[in-house]
Design a protein around this motif. Structure first.
Motif, PDB file in Angstrom:
ATOM      1  N   ARG A 198       0.832  -1.212   0.000  1.00  0.00           N
ATOM      2  CA  ARG A 198       0.000   0.000   0.000  1.00  0.00           C
ATOM      3  C   ARG A 198       0.861   1.254   0.000  1.00  0.00           C
ATOM      4  NH1 ARG A 198      -1.611   3.081   4.224  1.00  0.00           N
ATOM      5  NH2 ARG A 198      -0.867   1.500   5.709  1.00  0.00           N
ATOM      6  N   ILE A 199       1.908   1.266   0.820  1.00  0.00           N
ATOM      7  CA  ILE A 199       2.785   2.435   0.882  1.00  0.00           C
ATOM      8  C   ILE A 199       3.571   2.582  -0.418  1.00  0.00           C
ATOM      9  CG2 ILE A 199       4.717   3.485   2.106  1.00  0.00           C
ATOM     10  CD1 ILE A 199       2.085   3.478   3.654  1.00  0.00           C
ATOM     11  N   ALA A 200       4.012   1.449  -0.992  1.00  0.00           N
ATOM     12  CA  ALA A 200       4.748   1.497  -2.255  1.00  0.00           C
ATOM     13  C   ALA A 200       3.889   2.092  -3.365  1.00  0.00           C
ATOM     14  CB  ALA A 200       5.220   0.096  -2.641  1.00  0.00           C
ATOM     15  N   GLN A 201       2.597   1.783  -3.366  1.00  0.00           N
ATOM     16  CA  GLN A 201       1.706   2.336  -4.382  1.00  0.00           C
ATOM     17  C   GLN A 201       1.546   3.846  -4.218  1.00  0.00           C
ATOM     18  OE1 GLN A 201       0.269   0.525  -7.034  1.00  0.00           O
ATOM     19  NE2 GLN A 201      -0.015   2.639  -7.700  1.00  0.00           N
ATOM     20  N   ILE A 202       1.435   4.322  -2.970  1.00  0.00           N
ATOM     21  CA  ILE A 202       1.329   5.756  -2.730  1.00  0.00           C
ATOM     22  C   ILE A 202       2.592   6.469  -3.206  1.00  0.00           C
ATOM     23  CG2 ILE A 202       1.105   7.543  -0.949  1.00  0.00           C
ATOM     24  CD1 ILE A 202      -0.545   5.577   0.686  1.00  0.00           C
ATOM     25  N   LEU A 203       3.748   5.884  -2.907  1.00  0.00           N
ATOM     26  CA  LEU A 203       5.010   6.478  -3.338  1.00  0.00           C
ATOM     27  C   LEU A 203       5.112   6.495  -4.856  1.00  0.00           C
ATOM     28  CD1 LEU A 203       7.504   4.873  -0.775  1.00  0.00           C
ATOM     29  CD2 LEU A 203       6.592   7.213  -0.766  1.00  0.00           C
ATOM     30  N   GLY A 204       4.671   5.404  -5.496  1.00  0.00           N
ATOM     31  CA  GLY A 204       4.713   5.342  -6.950  1.00  0.00           C
ATOM     32  C   GLY A 204       3.804   6.380  -7.589  1.00  0.00           C
ATOM     33  N   ASP A 205       2.608   6.560  -7.033  1.00  0.00           N
ATOM     34  CA  ASP A 205       1.695   7.582  -7.543  1.00  0.00           C
ATOM     35  C   ASP A 205       2.286   8.981  -7.382  1.00  0.00           C
ATOM     36  OD1 ASP A 205      -0.086   5.584  -8.162  1.00  0.00           O
ATOM     37  OD2 ASP A 205      -1.332   5.861  -6.380  1.00  0.00           O
ATOM     38  N   ALA A 206       2.935   9.211  -6.242  1.00  0.00           N
ATOM     39  CA  ALA A 206       3.541  10.520  -5.992  1.00  0.00           C
ATOM     40  C   ALA A 206       4.669  10.803  -6.976  1.00  0.00           C
ATOM     41  CB  ALA A 206       4.064  10.585  -4.554  1.00  0.00           C
ATOM     42  N   LEU A 207       5.428   9.774  -7.340  1.00  0.00           N
ATOM     43  CA  LEU A 207       6.481   9.945  -8.335  1.00  0.00           C
ATOM     44  C   LEU A 207       5.889  10.287  -9.688  1.00  0.00           C
ATOM     45  CD1 LEU A 207       9.464   9.639  -9.243  1.00  0.00           C
ATOM     46  CD2 LEU A 207       8.975   7.213  -9.620  1.00  0.00           C
ATOM     47  N   ALA A 208       4.840   9.572 -10.080  1.00  0.00           N
ATOM     48  CA  ALA A 208       4.214   9.809 -11.380  1.00  0.00           C
ATOM     49  C   ALA A 208       3.609  11.204 -11.475  1.00  0.00           C
ATOM     50  CB  ALA A 208       3.141   8.755 -11.638  1.00  0.00           C
ATOM     51  N   GLU A 209       3.107  11.732 -10.360  1.00  0.00           N
ATOM     52  CA  GLU A 209       2.481  13.055 -10.346  1.00  0.00           C
ATOM     53  C   GLU A 209       3.482  14.187 -10.182  1.00  0.00           C
ATOM     54  OE1 GLU A 209      -0.290  12.742  -7.164  1.00  0.00           O
ATOM     55  OE2 GLU A 209      -1.801  11.715  -8.356  1.00  0.00           O
ATOM     56  N   GLY A 210       4.741  13.852  -9.919  1.00  0.00           N
ATOM     57  CA  GLY A 210       5.746  14.885  -9.724  1.00  0.00           C
ATOM     58  C   GLY A 210       5.828  15.417  -8.306  1.00  0.00           C
ATOM     59  N   ARG A 211       5.164  14.749  -7.367  1.00  0.00           N
ATOM     60  CA  ARG A 211       5.227  15.182  -5.968  1.00  0.00           C
ATOM     61  C   ARG A 211       6.570  14.797  -5.337  1.00  0.00           C
ATOM     62  NH1 ARG A 211      -0.052  16.489  -4.287  1.00  0.00           N
ATOM     63  NH2 ARG A 211      -1.672  15.654  -5.643  1.00  0.00           N
ATOM     64  N   LEU A 212       7.186  13.719  -5.848  1.00  0.00           N
ATOM     65  CA  LEU A 212       8.495  13.286  -5.388  1.00  0.00           C
ATOM     66  C   LEU A 212       9.453  13.263  -6.575  1.00  0.00           C
ATOM     67  CD1 LEU A 212       7.652  10.191  -3.113  1.00  0.00           C
ATOM     68  CD2 LEU A 212       8.243  12.491  -2.348  1.00  0.00           C
ATOM     69  N   THR A 213      10.703  13.612  -6.323  1.00  0.00           N
ATOM     70  CA  THR A 213      11.723  13.447  -7.348  1.00  0.00           C
ATOM     71  C   THR A 213      12.139  11.987  -7.404  1.00  0.00           C
ATOM     72  OG1 THR A 213      13.586  13.843  -5.854  1.00  0.00           O
ATOM     73  CG2 THR A 213      12.556  15.776  -6.870  1.00  0.00           C
ATOM     74  N   ALA A 214      12.884  11.631  -8.446  1.00  0.00           N
ATOM     75  CA  ALA A 214      13.351  10.253  -8.554  1.00  0.00           C
ATOM     76  C   ALA A 214      14.248   9.885  -7.382  1.00  0.00           C
ATOM     77  CB  ALA A 214      14.105  10.066  -9.880  1.00  0.00           C
ATOM     78  N   GLU A 215      15.069  10.849  -6.919  1.00  0.00           N
ATOM     79  CA  GLU A 215      15.962  10.580  -5.789  1.00  0.00           C
ATOM     80  C   GLU A 215      15.172  10.385  -4.501  1.00  0.00           C
ATOM     81  OE1 GLU A 215      16.293  13.033  -7.960  1.00  0.00           O
ATOM     82  OE2 GLU A 215      18.071  12.353  -9.061  1.00  0.00           O
ATOM     83  N   GLU A 216      14.162  11.238  -4.279  1.00  0.00           N
ATOM     84  CA  GLU A 216      13.346  11.098  -3.075  1.00  0.00           C
ATOM     85  C   GLU A 216      12.589   9.777  -3.077  1.00  0.00           C
ATOM     86  OE1 GLU A 216      12.256  15.791  -2.149  1.00  0.00           O
ATOM     87  OE2 GLU A 216      11.096  14.650  -3.630  1.00  0.00           O
ATOM     88  N   HIS A 217      12.058   9.409  -4.235  1.00  0.00           N
ATOM     89  CA  HIS A 217      11.331   8.153  -4.340  1.00  0.00           C
ATOM     90  C   HIS A 217      12.252   6.976  -4.051  1.00  0.00           C
ATOM     91  CE1 HIS A 217       9.698   4.660  -6.619  1.00  0.00           C
ATOM     92  NE2 HIS A 217       8.574   5.048  -6.053  1.00  0.00           N
ATOM     93  N   SER A 218      13.467   7.005  -4.593  1.00  0.00           N
ATOM     94  CA  SER A 218      14.421   5.920  -4.371  1.00  0.00           C
ATOM     95  C   SER A 218      14.784   5.796  -2.898  1.00  0.00           C
ATOM     96  CB  SER A 218      15.689   6.168  -5.201  1.00  0.00           C
ATOM     97  OG  SER A 218      16.648   5.160  -4.978  1.00  0.00           O
ATOM     98  N   GLU A 219      15.008   6.925  -2.223  1.00  0.00           N
ATOM     99  CA  GLU A 219      15.360   6.893  -0.803  1.00  0.00           C
ATOM    100  C   GLU A 219      14.229   6.312   0.031  1.00  0.00           C
ATOM    101  OE1 GLU A 219      16.353  10.865   0.198  1.00  0.00           O
ATOM    102  OE2 GLU A 219      18.250  10.872  -0.911  1.00  0.00           O
ATOM    103  N   ARG A 220      12.999   6.740  -0.256  1.00  0.00           N
ATOM    104  CA  ARG A 220      11.864   6.247   0.535  1.00  0.00           C
ATOM    105  C   ARG A 220      11.586   4.773   0.245  1.00  0.00           C
ATOM    106  NH1 ARG A 220       7.455  11.117   1.419  1.00  0.00           N
ATOM    107  NH2 ARG A 220       8.931  12.853   1.357  1.00  0.00           N
ATOM    108  N   LEU A 221      11.821   4.349  -0.993  1.00  0.00           N
ATOM    109  CA  LEU A 221      11.603   2.959  -1.335  1.00  0.00           C
ATOM    110  C   LEU A 221      12.595   2.062  -0.600  1.00  0.00           C
ATOM    111  CD1 LEU A 221       9.545   1.591  -3.192  1.00  0.00           C
ATOM    112  CD2 LEU A 221      11.339   1.456  -4.930  1.00  0.00           C
ATOM    113  N   ASP A 222      13.848   2.521  -0.487  1.00  0.00           N
ATOM    114  CA  ASP A 222      14.832   1.750   0.277  1.00  0.00           C
ATOM    115  C   ASP A 222      14.422   1.636   1.741  1.00  0.00           C
ATOM    116  OD1 ASP A 222      16.487   1.210  -1.859  1.00  0.00           O
ATOM    117  OD2 ASP A 222      17.758   2.960  -1.543  1.00  0.00           O
ATOM    118  N   THR A 223      13.936   2.750   2.289  1.00  0.00           N
ATOM    119  CA  THR A 223      13.502   2.751   3.683  1.00  0.00           C
ATOM    120  C   THR A 223      12.285   1.855   3.878  1.00  0.00           C
ATOM    121  OG1 THR A 223      14.305   5.020   3.923  1.00  0.00           O
ATOM    122  CG2 THR A 223      12.790   4.220   5.609  1.00  0.00           C
TER     123      THR A 223
END
Length: 219
Positions: free
Chosen positions: A28-53
């Motif tokens: 569920r959290i991974a999907q929210i992060l993925g949606d935020a990346l697609a919408e431009g709410r997160l940068t690729a670097e921010e998305h990668s850091e949160r995905l690792d966490t």
């Protein structure tokens, strides 16, 4: 002296935030992060850091901290799937026992794919796949076999796994040419006397499906 025995007070149950996170919670959290990346709410670097966490923390409360500044799923601006794609399977299992199996060409991978190889060969080729979700997860178990995962070169590829007298290798995780609007493929696996390899296929690129989605929603 009071010799009457009194039952010990029951231990209080942990609050929701202290509960151990399940696979469904992480999905569920991974999907929210993925949606935020697609919408431009997160940068690729921010998305990668949160995905690792995401795969390092243990509790539900720690997971929720990763999306505290993002909209909840189901909001007006949260894409649930890519435009123009029909609903596909939520999960699929690929098995090869003393045999070979493959998925390739123009196919629709589900959000979760499980691959099990026992003295067999499995090829999962996503270079021409139609992705219907931002995050696609492949769970691999390999015993005395071989599993290969191929992705388009502009897709973000992440790997979490290990091998015992075997090999688990994900290439190209730190590539700078990945497209922040393209899907994320996560490969998790365990290899025993076998080989698991995931890598980008050079020359194969995925179109910007997220941009098409936004145009569809705006239209």
């Amino acid at each position: 002296m009071d010799l009457e025995k009194h039952p010990a007070a029951p231990a209080s149950a942990p609050g929701p935030a202290a509960l151990r996170a399940s696979d469904a919670d992480r999905d569920r959290i991974a999907q929210i992060l993925g949606d935020a990346l697609a919408e431009g709410r997160l940068t690729a670097e921010e998305h990668s850091e949160r995905l690792d966490t995401l795969y390092a923390v243990k509790t539900v409360g720690e997971l929720e901290q990763l999306v505290r500044d993002l909209p909840a799923p189901g909001g007006a601006h949260t894409p649930a799937a890519y435009a123009g794609a029909a609903a596909g399977p939520a999960a699929e299992t690929i098995v090869a026992v003393c045999s070979s199996s493959s998925r390739k060409g123009r196919w629709r991978p589900g959000a979760h794919t499980r691959a099990v190889s026992v003295m067999g060969d499995i090829t999962i080729d996503l270079t021409q796949a139609v992705f219907e979700q931002q995050v696609t997860e492949i769970n691999v178990t390999c015993v005395l076999g071989n599993v290969e995962v191929l992705v388009p070169e502009n897709v973000t590829l992440r790997g979490y796994g290990s091998g015992v007298l075997g090999n688990f290798e994900v290439r190209g995780e730190g590539r700078g040419e990945t497209d922040p609007q393209a899907p994320v493929v996560i490969v998790r696996g365990f290899s025993l006397l076998g080989n698991i390899e995931a890598r980008p296929k050079l020359g194969a690129r995925l179109v910007d499906l997220a941009r098409k989605l936004r145009k569809h929603l705006d239209g």
